[in-house]
Design a protein around this motif. Structure first.
Motif, PDB file in Angstrom:
ATOM      1  N   ALA A 167      -2.613 -26.747  33.237  1.00 37.14           N
ATOM      2  CA  ALA A 167      -3.271 -27.234  34.453  1.00 37.14           C
ATOM      3  C   ALA A 167      -2.332 -27.273  35.658  1.00 37.14           C
ATOM      4  O   ALA A 167      -2.685 -26.808  36.741  1.00 37.14           O
ATOM      5  N   ALA A 168      -1.124 -27.808  35.469  1.00 31.85           N
ATOM      6  CA  ALA A 168      -0.253 -28.033  36.618  1.00 31.85           C
ATOM      7  C   ALA A 168       0.241 -26.722  37.237  1.00 31.85           C
ATOM      8  O   ALA A 168       0.273 -26.578  38.462  1.00 31.85           O
TER       9      ALA A 168
ATOM     10  N   ASP B 290       1.743 -32.212  29.948  1.00 32.57           N
ATOM     11  CA  ASP B 290       0.980 -31.072  30.458  1.00 32.57           C
ATOM     12  C   ASP B 290      -0.373 -31.007  29.767  1.00 32.57           C
ATOM     13  O   ASP B 290      -0.527 -31.449  28.627  1.00 32.57           O
ATOM     14  N   VAL B 291      -1.345 -30.413  30.481  1.00 35.34           N
ATOM     15  CA  VAL B 291      -2.705 -30.339  29.955  1.00 35.34           C
ATOM     16  C   VAL B 291      -3.119 -28.873  29.851  1.00 35.34           C
ATOM     17  O   VAL B 291      -2.951 -28.119  30.801  1.00 35.34           O
ATOM     18  N   PHE B 292      -3.630 -28.492  28.668  1.00 33.62           N
ATOM     19  CA  PHE B 292      -4.213 -27.156  28.504  1.00 33.62           C
ATOM     20  C   PHE B 292      -5.705 -27.239  28.782  1.00 33.62           C
ATOM     21  O   PHE B 292      -6.398 -28.113  28.249  1.00 33.62           O
ATOM     22  N   LEU B 293      -6.189 -26.290  29.600  1.00 36.90           N
ATOM     23  CA  LEU B 293      -7.615 -26.200  29.906  1.00 36.90           C
ATOM     24  C   LEU B 293      -8.050 -24.774  29.599  1.00 36.90           C
ATOM     25  O   LEU B 293      -7.214 -23.872  29.507  1.00 36.90           O
TER      26      LEU B 293
ATOM     27  N   ALA C 252     -12.515 -24.790  36.331  1.00 33.52           N
ATOM     28  CA  ALA C 252     -12.476 -24.893  37.794  1.00 33.52           C
ATOM     29  C   ALA C 252     -11.690 -26.121  38.239  1.00 33.52           C
ATOM     30  O   ALA C 252     -11.558 -26.383  39.431  1.00 33.52           O
ATOM     31  N   LEU C 253     -11.171 -26.865  37.269  1.00 35.47           N
ATOM     32  CA  LEU C 253     -10.500 -28.117  37.609  1.00 35.47           C
ATOM     33  C   LEU C 253      -9.255 -27.875  38.482  1.00 35.47           C
ATOM     34  O   LEU C 253      -8.433 -27.016  38.179  1.00 35.47           O
TER      35      LEU C 253
ATOM     36  N   THR D  62       0.047 -39.580  43.994  1.00 41.09           N
ATOM     37  CA  THR D  62       0.884 -39.550  42.791  1.00 41.09           C
ATOM     38  C   THR D  62       2.072 -38.612  42.987  1.00 41.09           C
ATOM     39  O   THR D  62       2.042 -37.704  43.812  1.00 41.09           O
ATOM     40  N   SER D  63       3.113 -38.835  42.180  1.00 42.58           N
ATOM     41  CA  SER D  63       4.343 -38.038  42.324  1.00 42.58           C
ATOM     42  C   SER D  63       4.156 -36.615  41.816  1.00 42.58           C
ATOM     43  O   SER D  63       4.903 -35.721  42.178  1.00 42.58           O
ATOM     44  N   GLU D  64       3.170 -36.410  40.936  1.00 45.51           N
ATOM     45  CA  GLU D  64       2.861 -35.060  40.447  1.00 45.51           C
ATOM     46  C   GLU D  64       1.349 -34.920  40.379  1.00 45.51           C
ATOM     47  O   GLU D  64       0.646 -35.921  40.246  1.00 45.51           O
ATOM     48  N   PRO D  65       0.839 -33.688  40.422  1.00 47.08           N
ATOM     49  CA  PRO D  65      -0.615 -33.515  40.360  1.00 47.08           C
ATOM     50  C   PRO D  65      -1.179 -33.978  39.018  1.00 47.08           C
ATOM     51  O   PRO D  65      -0.533 -33.820  37.986  1.00 47.08           O
ATOM     52  N   LEU D  66      -2.367 -34.528  39.051  1.00 45.52           N
ATOM     53  CA  LEU D  66      -3.029 -34.983  37.828  1.00 45.52           C
ATOM     54  C   LEU D  66      -4.227 -34.087  37.539  1.00 45.52           C
ATOM     55  O   LEU D  66      -5.023 -33.799  38.426  1.00 45.52           O
ATOM     56  N   ALA D  67      -4.361 -33.699  36.271  1.00 42.87           N
ATOM     57  CA  ALA D  67      -5.494 -32.863  35.858  1.00 42.87           C
ATOM     58  C   ALA D  67      -6.646 -33.773  35.436  1.00 42.87           C
ATOM     59  O   ALA D  67      -7.040 -33.816  34.285  1.00 42.87           O
ATOM     60  N   TRP D  68      -7.175 -34.511  36.397  1.00 43.78           N
ATOM     61  CA  TRP D  68      -8.206 -35.490  36.043  1.00 43.78           C
ATOM     62  C   TRP D  68      -9.589 -34.845  36.101  1.00 43.78           C
ATOM     63  O   TRP D  68      -9.798 -33.824  36.738  1.00 43.78           O
TER      64      TRP D  68
END
Ligand SMILES: Nc1nc2c(ncn2[C@@H]2O[C@H](COP(=O)(O)OP(=O)(O)O)[C@@H](O)[C@H]2O)c(=O)[nH]1
Lengths: 305, 429
Positions: free
Chosen positions: B271-272, B312-315, B320-321, B390-396
């Motif tokens: 995601a990031a 880290d997040v896998f999508l 489209a996030l 936030t200090s880093e992007p969030l995959a919310w």
């Protein structure tokens, strides 16, 4: 280690997943995690879950036993054999050493037990090894004070538990930060019951010490409970010993862990017995919890598990 | 024997002090014959010592010395019951406002929240604490909220008393701004007497006007909360270093699949960074598998060396996030000190922990008035809405679509305490 086992039933799998998730979170965020391992069934499951959580690599945490010196021989032998088979180095923190060094004073008399002294040995060992998170196999169904415990429980500089001021614990998001001087106690199998434990042992085909199965043993009766005859417990004149077919539901310090009359010699028989049990595990077998309504709570406030 | 096919239902209690939460749990356990004899004898002993003629079932869950001494519940007690119909995990939560953090603890993992109402105390509206707990349930989007109108024996089993309580609760829930951007909460209503047992486990003959099932029969039918079926979300908890040869020669990304499903050869996106790679191999706790389902732990290896670390997040590749640094959050604030603009906290979302600075307090929610109002701070036990950087992007993801991707906690950097539960929803109403 490679695991290729049949699929678990959904509810057991969910318990396993939840516990593994907790274990990984703690190991990932804390610097010096330790698993408290006694050789009893709950800590066997914990060790197994850790091995599964980190399958394919060296276990990224320490393993330690707080040994009262009054444990059942067969459990100690089992403990050592299991650690050896997993190539896990075991740290043994000894209550005897705490006594020899004058850190604690041995209780005297027929009801003497080293159970309570363990807290000091445990806290000393945590300080000595600078552990910042300690995994324990406590379950919420064991005792009314344990029923109040968080999965991740904060201990202050003195190792004490403040039950009236616990951290909120929301969703499956664990806050693993801790203020300077404190440490965490983590209970990954909080939501398992005694029946879940045995069902999991059966499903995963885990080995446990023989004393969990019915066997003949020389015992004596005290306060309606049966205790094994060991060099660690003084008997009064009226406490005559006899041989009985018993098994243990919990395995702790021999001086305060009672046996139950049982004919369950096999795992299916134990499962059936646990299913039909009308008395809780600790209620049936632990002298230490019978002392007062808040025996466990008081010990926990002092740093006990 | 319970076959472990079904998950236990997680129930939490809520409601004002003395509305009968502990008694209700005790009654449920007692009438389904699931109290162990040593637990029951503890209850009868303590009841007798306190000079009570009958066993006080509320003592079943009160576990701390201070609780027995003060006769209140301070923190959540978890009980496990295997009844003939299903297994339950019962969380008895306290009623006092100062223990709201504990109510949030119990409710945040609940499939069903039982909100008790005492009709002897409610003459023209719900009690403030009842509103607060109902609000907490709506805030968290607990899938089922049951309004339990208790102590029906004390109001002569009056239909009117039940209807009044039902209408207040219905009205409160339907007007609440806290339902915006939440998964649907199903509301239901039951008249009971925890003391006498009417309509808890045993059907009542004294409320012929009520034609629903007993509370227990209703609970036995409820579904446990399923993981979101929305797009796959895999939050990396741990990176397994390359070990030797073959499939172990690559880094393994270890975590739990929060939602959706992933298969071997699927292309995932980090995601990031937006970098993509194909899944080479999936290992579950049971060993290698062609796919992983939501809720399962997995170790994933990718075909390419991409930069991935914990959090880290896998999508899915097509997701489209858009990760973001500026986000709006609904908060349940349980910090001792008020939250003010400019404050910097830690935010934990999945396995990601970032710094979050409060840009603005957008509103606070007035529990009594059931409305949002402008505010410059959030005080202990307030619900409110804030904007943070936030200090880093969030995959919310919005909570209504993904519980797992739409929730977080806030942590104080100074005290290390957990100070808020946070919900992401798409945009202000
Ligand atoms: N008349 C009546 N009293 C009840 C009922 N349920 C609970 N109570 C009483 O209300 C008081 C508070 O109950 P408790 O369960 O401790 O409330 P909690 O603070 O919500 O957990 C106790 O004195 C109970 O005996 C009920 O159904 N009818």
């Amino acid at each position: 280690m490679a695991f290729t086992n049949p699929r678990l039933a959904p509810a057991l799998a969910a318990l396993e997943e939840e516990s593994v998730h907790t274990i990984r979170e703690v190991v990932a965020e804390r610097e010096r995690p330790v698993l408290l391992f006694s050789g009893g069934k709950d800590s066997i499951i914990l060790l197994h879950l850790c091995a599964r959580a980190f399958a394919g690599e060296k276990l990224p945490l320490s393993v330690m036993h707080v040994d009262t010196g009054h444990n059942f021989e067969e459990v100690i032998a089992f403990r050592d054999a299991l650690c050896a088979s997993l190539s896990v180095p075991l740290i043994v923190a000894s209550v005897q050493r705490s006594i020899d060094e004058g850190r604690v004073t041995e209780e005297r008399g027929p009801r003497a037990s080293r159970n309570r002294l363990q807290s000091v040995t445990l806290l000393d060992a945590i300080a000595e090894h600078r552990f910042d998170a300690a995994f324990g196999g406590a379950r919420r169904d064991e005792d009314r004070a344990r029923a109040k415990e968080r999965v991740v429980s904060v201990r202050d500089e003195l190792g004490g538990w403040d039950p009236k001021n616990q951290r909120p614990e929301m969703f499956d998001l664990y806050n693993l930060d801790v203020a300077k001087g404190g440490h965490l106690r983590v209970f990954p199998i909080s939501n398992w019951t005694e029946l879940d434990v045995w069902s999991y042992i059966a499903a995963r085909d885990l080995r446990v010490p023989d004393i969990y199965f019915a066997h003949e043993r020389e015992v004596f009766e005290r306060d309606g409970m049966l205790y094994g005859v060991t060099p660690f417990v003084q008997r009064t004149a009226s406490e005559v010993s006899f041989t009985e077919t018993v098994r243990f539901r919990t395995v702790g310090d021999a001086s305060c862990t009672g046996a139950v009359r049982s004919s369950a010699r096999t795992l299916p028989e134990v499962l059936r017995e646990v299913q039909d049990a009308r008395v809780t595990e600790r209620g049936a077998t632990r002298a230490d919890d019978r002392a007062t309504d808040a025996a466990m709570e008081d010990r926990k406030k002092e740093g006990y598990f | 024997m319970s076959t472990y096919c079904d998950l236990p239902l997680r129930c939490a209690t809520a409601g004002s002090v003395d509305d009968g939460k502990s008694t209700l749990i005790g009654r449920l356990l007692f009438d389904t014959d699931t109290i162990f004899t040593d637990q029951l004898s503890h209850v009868t002993d303590v009841s007798a010592r306190q000079g009570k003629a009958e066993a006080d079932l509320s003592l079943v869950t009160d576990g701390l010395r201070a609780e027995r001494e003060q006769g209140i519940t301070i923190d959540v007690a978890w009980r496990f019951a295997t009844t003939p119909l299903r297994r339950f995990i019962l969380a008895d939560a306290p009623g006092h406002v100062q223990y709201t953090r504990n109510t949030l603890t119990a409710a945040s993992t609940a499939d069903v929240l039982l909100v008790l109402v005492d009709p002897t105390k409610t003459t023209d509206s719900l009690l403030p604490q009842t509103k607060r707990h109902l609000a907490a349930g709506l805030f968290l989007g607990v899938p089922n909220v049951v309004i339990v109108v208790n102590k029906m024996d004390a109001v002569g089993f009056s239909h009117d008393a039940f209807v009044r309580a039902r209408e207040w609760a219905c009205e409160y829930a339907s007007r609440s701004p806290l339902t915006v951007g939440r998964p649907r909460t199903a509301l239901s209503f039951f008249p009971v007497s925890a003391l006498s047992g009417d309509n808890v486990v045993r059907a009542s003959t004294r409320m012929p006007w009520f034609d629903g099932p007993t509370l227990y029969a209703h609970l036995a039918e409820l579904e446990t909360t399923a993981r979101s079926t929305s797009e796959a979300r895999f939050s990396v908890q741990w990176v397994r270093r390359p070990q030797g040869v073959g499939s172990l020669a690559r880094r393994g990304y270890v975590g739990t699949l929060a939602s959706g499903e992933l298969r071997e050869r699927d292309v995932v996106k980090v995601a990031a960074s937006g970098l993509t790679s194909r899944i080479e191999r999936i290992e579950l706790l049971d060993g290698p598998s062609p796919m992983v389902h939501a809720g399962q732990s997995a170790t994933i290896t990718l075909q390419d060396e991409v930069d991935v670390s914990r959090g880290d997040v896998f999508l899915p590749e097509a997701s489209a996030l858009e990760p973001a640094r500026q986000v709006e959050l609904d908060l349940a604030w349980v910090g001792r000190e008020a939250l003010v603009p400019g404050a910097t906290l830690l935010l934990k979302h999945g396995a990601k922990k970032v710094r979050a600075t409060v840009d603005a307090i957008l509103s606070a929610y007035d529990v009594e008035e059931n409305a949002a109002r402008p505010a410059s701070s959030l005080r202990l036990n307030d619900f409110g809405r804030v904007r943070v950087l936030t200090s880093e992007p969030l995959a919310w993801a919005p909570y209504a679509q993904s519980r797992e991707g739409g929730r977080a906690i806030l942590i104080s950097r100074g005290t290390a305490d957990t100070v808020a539960a946070a919900i992401f929803r798409s945009s202000p109403p």
